[in-house]
Write an enzyme that holds these catalytic residues in place. Sequence first.
Site, short mmCIF file in Angstrom:
data_model
loop_
_atom_site.label_atom_id
_atom_site.label_comp_id
_atom_site.label_asym_id
_atom_site.label_seq_id
_atom_site.Cartn_x
_atom_site.Cartn_y
_atom_site.Cartn_z
N TYR A 1 20.21 -24.05 -3.63
CA TYR A 1 19.99 -23.86 -5.23
C TYR A 1 21.34 -23.66 -5.82
CZ TYR A 1 18.08 -21.19 -9.03
OH TYR A 1 17.80 -20.74 -10.44
N LYS B 1 22.83 -25.88 -9.09
CA LYS B 1 23.11 -25.33 -10.19
C LYS B 1 24.34 -25.52 -10.50
CE LYS B 1 18.97 -23.96 -11.21
NZ LYS B 1 17.91 -24.59 -12.33
#
Length: 256
Positions: A164, A168
């Site tokens: 994640y 991002k």
Amino acid sequence: MSECMKPRLSVDLSGQVALVTGAARGLGRTIAEALARCGARLACIDINTELLGDAIAAIRAMGTEAEPWACDVTDGDRVSQVVDEVVKRFGQLDILVNNAGITRDGLLIRMKDDQWDAVLNINLKGTFLFTRAAARPIMKSPRGRIINIASVSGLMGNPGQANYSASKAGVIGLTRTASRELASRGVTVNAVAPGFIATDMTAKLGEETLELIRKEIPLGRMGQPQDVADAVLFLASPAAEFITGHVLTVDGGLTV
């Protein structure tokens, strides 16, 4: 939407068309509803058609025009088709909000290939595909806006979220590159990086964990989806016309 969740900014987006990915629930739905309340017509994108139908019904109940499109954001051909259909349906595209995202948490040394691939494909590749497909019609807009939903995890990292955080961080890099490439056409490209926001995703952490998180946030509380939606509204507004390539943290001071 409850009274307390209405946009707190006075932004006039009438005459504009906004496309929001991951619009069926959570942050995406709140963002879509906020844009609609400010007068934008909405193209709502999600893979969950049942929840997407609920979101469309809520937006239409406001008296705003909204249409749903089912789409796997990792399918480049489908993404291009959806953008073409949106432009054909509404005649234009002015605002793109890349919100679709997932988590598949796990410690780095135990993370499976499919956990890594799923998160990078949806969070980063999906953002790239919609940005690429939407760039040409948005360049024709007199006030083109691309707003990517990143995360403070992409700025500071987060244990158990290698996939994640990497996705991002990639979204932030993509945002800054796209901002340079599209600036000459008057299109601004920015990212909003939420911290811990009170959503179904964070609720799964349990109250004990949430209390520890709140103690780490200088403002002493979790963010609300509307906090993120208001940041999106600002970046979509005329007030942000000289802001591009920026990452706006909405985290209560967590990354200070």
